[in-house]
Design an enzyme around this catalytic site. Structure first.
Site, PDB file in Angstrom:
ATOM      1  N   ASP A 271     -27.304 -39.557 -25.239  1.00 25.62           N
ATOM      2  CA  ASP A 271     -27.137 -39.176 -23.837  1.00 25.62           C
ATOM      3  C   ASP A 271     -28.519 -38.766 -23.309  1.00 25.62           C
ATOM      4  O   ASP A 271     -29.478 -38.623 -24.073  1.00 25.62           O
ATOM      5  CB  ASP A 271     -26.086 -38.070 -23.683  1.00 25.62           C
ATOM      6  CG  ASP A 271     -25.527 -38.044 -22.247  1.00 25.62           C
ATOM      7  OD1 ASP A 271     -26.184 -38.593 -21.325  1.00 25.62           O
ATOM      8  OD2 ASP A 271     -24.454 -37.464 -22.027  1.00 25.62           O
TER       9      ASP A 271
HETATM   10  C1  BGC Z   1     -24.272 -38.158 -18.686  1.00 25.00           C
HETATM   11  C2  BGC Z   1     -23.931 -39.540 -19.170  1.00 25.00           C
HETATM   12  C3  BGC Z   1     -24.622 -40.570 -18.302  1.00 25.00           C
HETATM   13  C4  BGC Z   1     -26.102 -40.309 -18.321  1.00 25.00           C
HETATM   14  C5  BGC Z   1     -26.917 -41.309 -17.522  1.00 25.00           C
HETATM   15  C6  BGC Z   1     -25.760 -37.967 -18.506  1.00 25.00           C
HETATM   16  O1  BGC Z   1     -26.050 -36.750 -17.904  1.00 25.00           O
HETATM   17  O2  BGC Z   1     -23.750 -37.198 -19.589  1.00 25.00           O
HETATM   18  O3  BGC Z   1     -22.551 -39.721 -19.168  1.00 25.00           O
HETATM   19  O4  BGC Z   1     -24.314 -41.850 -18.733  1.00 25.00           O
HETATM   20  O5  BGC Z   1     -26.344 -39.012 -17.787  1.00 25.00           O
HETATM   21  O6  BGC Z   1     -26.715 -41.177 -16.173  1.00 25.00           O
END
Ligand code: BGC
Length: 744
Positions: A271
């Site tokens: 993530d």
């Molecule tokens: C989220 C993810 C997301 C990523 C990219 C993160 O803060 O937890 O689910 O895909 O950002 O935007």
């Protein structure tokens, strides 16, 4: 050796370690207004794009995220291909959560349709738009089980149940990927966030998760396993620590479970900044250690905003902290994904075609059908719905009734507000001049105490118009309602109040919305309440005092059209709740699949100050049809553990109109090596029944439906026992039968 492996070998033999680390790195690429970007990300708004472009020119980027403009994608791809000695293109990833340009209902709403074809179709439309724009990979589906609605990300998943969650996960993976990501209009699916992210302590997003093995195997893992079995090409890590170990550094999760046990063959991405954060957690010693720990655990690609920890990998290899073989195996997976997608053959997109695909009217039509099928009718006293077409006047009240941005819900960035149909728009278009329609928001926008990360995107943060006088507006709304034949009141959470960084300590309607609803009901005008939400809200007052309640969720681009069709009866509501709807926040978590425990007869009286049953049960949803279930039979009274019984039931629609019903089957094991839940969903089917029609529905119950992970054996078991089944329209179904499983 197939052609892909041969090509990967050839590339691998030429890459330097720094280039390999680059292939394992994914950067955000976006420019934000300076004033917003600085406090939010601690960045000079131009510094980040500049840094990424330099890395592209050095050939040290594997993937980019957050670019959606086809022209910009082509420009950056050219930089990548020309900057890389071997001409390796970058993968473009994005949060294609519920549509790119055409916005579908939010994921929890799609799950509420219990309609796997509609869910698959939704993500195939999203994939078609994304691929046309140059996006190769969606950070979706989110398959985290959510049992605590204080957690705002509940909106992104399929709710509380692992069986429904697994089925919805598979439908989404198929929608994104088709049978092969190399085909036109398909993209890689990335189920997230492995694992257990939805169980954040207190529902507070990013807080730690402590889950027993029993819950992990039986509840939280099944949707991931199903998505992997369906061929998902990617998996994303989770931010928080699971049982003390930050998930993004967990070898158990990413090597032992995902690869060794489940045979996952795609690539894993962290993530955002989650690898760097292994040091923030107080787990890794520093950034170099964070990179080594994550890559060793099995995290192939690091998603980074800036300063990736994986930039330290070449030094770590030199220092002997990680072997080049480990790095190579990670890079291979990334290159394989690029080859499977056909990126080497054609890294660019046709900008003209992208414009045409994004404008395809069939996509809006698919979104409308999805919005119709996801709405859940929670109450309909005296058959107030569908509305009488002969109605003379209608008041449409509430701050969300005509808010285009809120109608779309969170987690969308590339929408077109001009084509978004609000509830007010939909009603006006439907009734034309026949019915006089008046509107007032009634109350102002309620605000969060602190902004979320998404509030910095232009137009994302709702606000009242200049000079808005709430008291005057409140009075005007009530007068309009008093003068109308029926009042449609739209309440809920503004879209920035739900999603990531949107946890709440209460489930109340924000701002003065309840007061507004009460004042409108007090006028004596019949009220239809429409709820715009991504989690259950405290509707106790409404459930006692408002005759009709329809949960419309955040219904997306064509939402208002769908809502008007539902209100006027062109189509019957058929959605069912994918979670148990609590009465109050003090009950959470509340799930239907609890065990009998001690004094099960007192299950509804566990609290002395409030019933301990939900306000609306899991699987619940009314219809304009009238369904009756009969003739429940199990084909065999007794089977061995490896055998399968067939359960059949007859469902009839006694109404004088067509309607769809979601037939649900629940199972209970009476005794065994663990005390099993009172009921668990083990089958469902959405059937469309013409007026007066009857249909037989069959379900197979085999070892897969009966197997569970038992703490006694610390393994999967198939017990011999007596099993009860119930079939009906929700989790309180009463029609029941049983069968025996005997022998070993
Ligand atoms: C989220 C993810 C997301 C990523 C990219 C993160 O803060 O937890 O689910 O895909 O950002 O935007």
């Amino acid at each position: 050796m197939d052609a892909t492996s041969a090509r990967v070998d050839e590339l691998m033999s030429q890459l330097t370690t720094a280039e390999k680390a680059g292939q394992l790195t994914q950067y955000f690429y976006f420019r934000l207004p300076a004033t917003d970007a600085e406090p939010a990300l601690g960045l000079d708004p131009d510094a980040q794009p500049r840094m990424v472009e330099e890395a592209l020119e050095r050939g040290e980027v594997g993937s980019l995220l957050f670019v959606t403009d086809p022209g910009e994608i082509n420009r950056l791809q050219r930089l990548a291909v020309s900057g890389n000695r071997l001409g390796i293109p970058v993968l473009f990833g994005f949060d294609v959560i519920h549509g790119l340009r055409t916005i579908f209902p939010v994921p929890i709403a799609m799950a509420a349709s219990w309609d796997l074809e509609t869910i698959e179709r939704g993500q195939s439309v999203a994939a078609r738009e994304a691929r046309a724009a140059g996006i190769h990979w969606a950070f979706a589906p989110m398959v985290d089980i959510a049992r605590d609605p204080r957690w705002g990300r509940m909106i992104e998943g399929a709710g509380e149940d692992p069986f429904l969650g697994a089925a919805v996960a598979v439908a989404q993976v198929r929608g994104f990927q088709g049978t092969d990501v190399g085909q036109p209009d398909r993209i890689v699916a990335g189920p997230k966030h492995f694992g257990g992210y939805g169980a954040a302590l207190g529902g507070r997003d990013y807080d730690e998760v402590n889950l027993s093995e029993y819950e992990l195997w039986n509840v939280y893992f099944p949707p991931f396993k199903a998505a992997v079995d369906a061929g998902a090409g990617n998996v994303m890590t989770a931010y928080m620590a699971l049982n003390g170990v930050p998930a993004s550094g967990s070898r158990w999760l990413f090597t032992e479970v995902l690869r060794e046990l489940w045979g996952f063959e795609g690539f894993v991405v962290s993530d955002a900044n989650a690898v760097r954060n292994l040091a923030t957690h107080g787990f890794a010693a520093d950034q170099a250690d964070a990179g080594v720990r994550a890559v060793t655990a099995g995290v192939d690609m690091e998603m980074a905003i800036a300063d990736p920890a994986y930039a330290h990998l070449p030094d770590a290899v030199n220092a002997g902290a990680v072997s080049e073989d480990v790095i190579d195996s990670r890079v291979r997976r990334v290159l394989e994904a690029k080859l499977r997608l056909g990126l080497f053959d054609n890294p660019y997109v046709d900008e003209e075609r992208a414009r045409a695909v994004l404008a395809d009217p069939q996509h809006r039509e698919a979104a409308r059908v999805a919005a119709e099928r996801s709405a859940v009718l929670l109450r309909n006293e005296g058959d107030l719905l569908p509305l009488d077409g002969a109605l003379a006047s209608l008041a449409v009240i509430g701050p969300l009734a005509d808010s285009k941005r809120d109608t779309l819900g969170p987690w969308v960035f590339d929408f077109d507000l001009a084509e978004t149909v609000t509830v007010l728009d939909g009603i006006r278009r439907k009734v034309g001049d026949r019915v006089s329609v008046d509107h007032a928001p009634g109350v102002g926008v309620a605000q969060r105490l602190s902004p979320s990360i998404f509030d910095m995107f232009g137009g994302n943060r709702p606000a009242d118009p200049e000079g808005f006088d709430e008291d005057a507006e409140f009075g005007r709304a009530v007068r309009i309602a008093a003068d109308a034949g029926v009042a449609v009141v739209v309440v809920g959470e503004w879209q920035n109040m739900i999603g990531e960084q949107a946890s709440r300590s209460s489930l109340d309607l924000p701002g003065r919305q309840l007061e507004l609803l009460q004042a409108v009901v007090a006028t004596g005008t019949p009220v239809v309440l429409l709820v715009m939400n991504g989690r259950p809200l405290d509707l106790r007052w409404a459930a006692d005092n408002v005759p009709a309640i329809l949960d419309i969720w955040y219904p997306g681009t064509s939402g208002g059209t769908a809502v008007a069709d539902l209100l006027f009866g062109d189509v019957s509501p058929s959605g069912k709740l994918p979670f148990s709807w609590p009465r109050t926040v003090g009950q959470v978590p509340i799930v239907y699949s609890h065990t009998r425990s001690h004094e099960p007869d007192n299950q509804g009286r566990r609290y002395w100050d409030e019933a301990s049953t939900p306000l609306f049960p899991f699987g619940y949803g009314l219809s304009y049809g009238t369904f009756a279930y009969s003739d429940l039979t199990v084909d065999r009274p007794s089977i061995t553990p490896d055998a399968t019984v067939t359960v059949s039931v007859r469902v009839s629609n006694h109404a004088d109109r067509e309607a769809a019903e979601v037939v649900q089957l629940y199972l209970h094991q009476r005794h065994g090596s663990a005390a099993r839940p009172v009921r668990e969903l083990k089958g469902f089917r959405r059937v469309v029944l013409a007026a007066g029609a009857t249909q037989e529905v069959r379900f197979a119950l085999g070892p897969d439906e009966r197997r569970y992970w038992s703490t006694t054996h610390r393994d999967w078991v198939l017990d011999s026992s007596t099993f009860d089944v119930w079939v009906g329209g929700d989790s309180t179904a009463e029609l029941t039968a049983s069968f025996e499983v005997t022998g070993r």
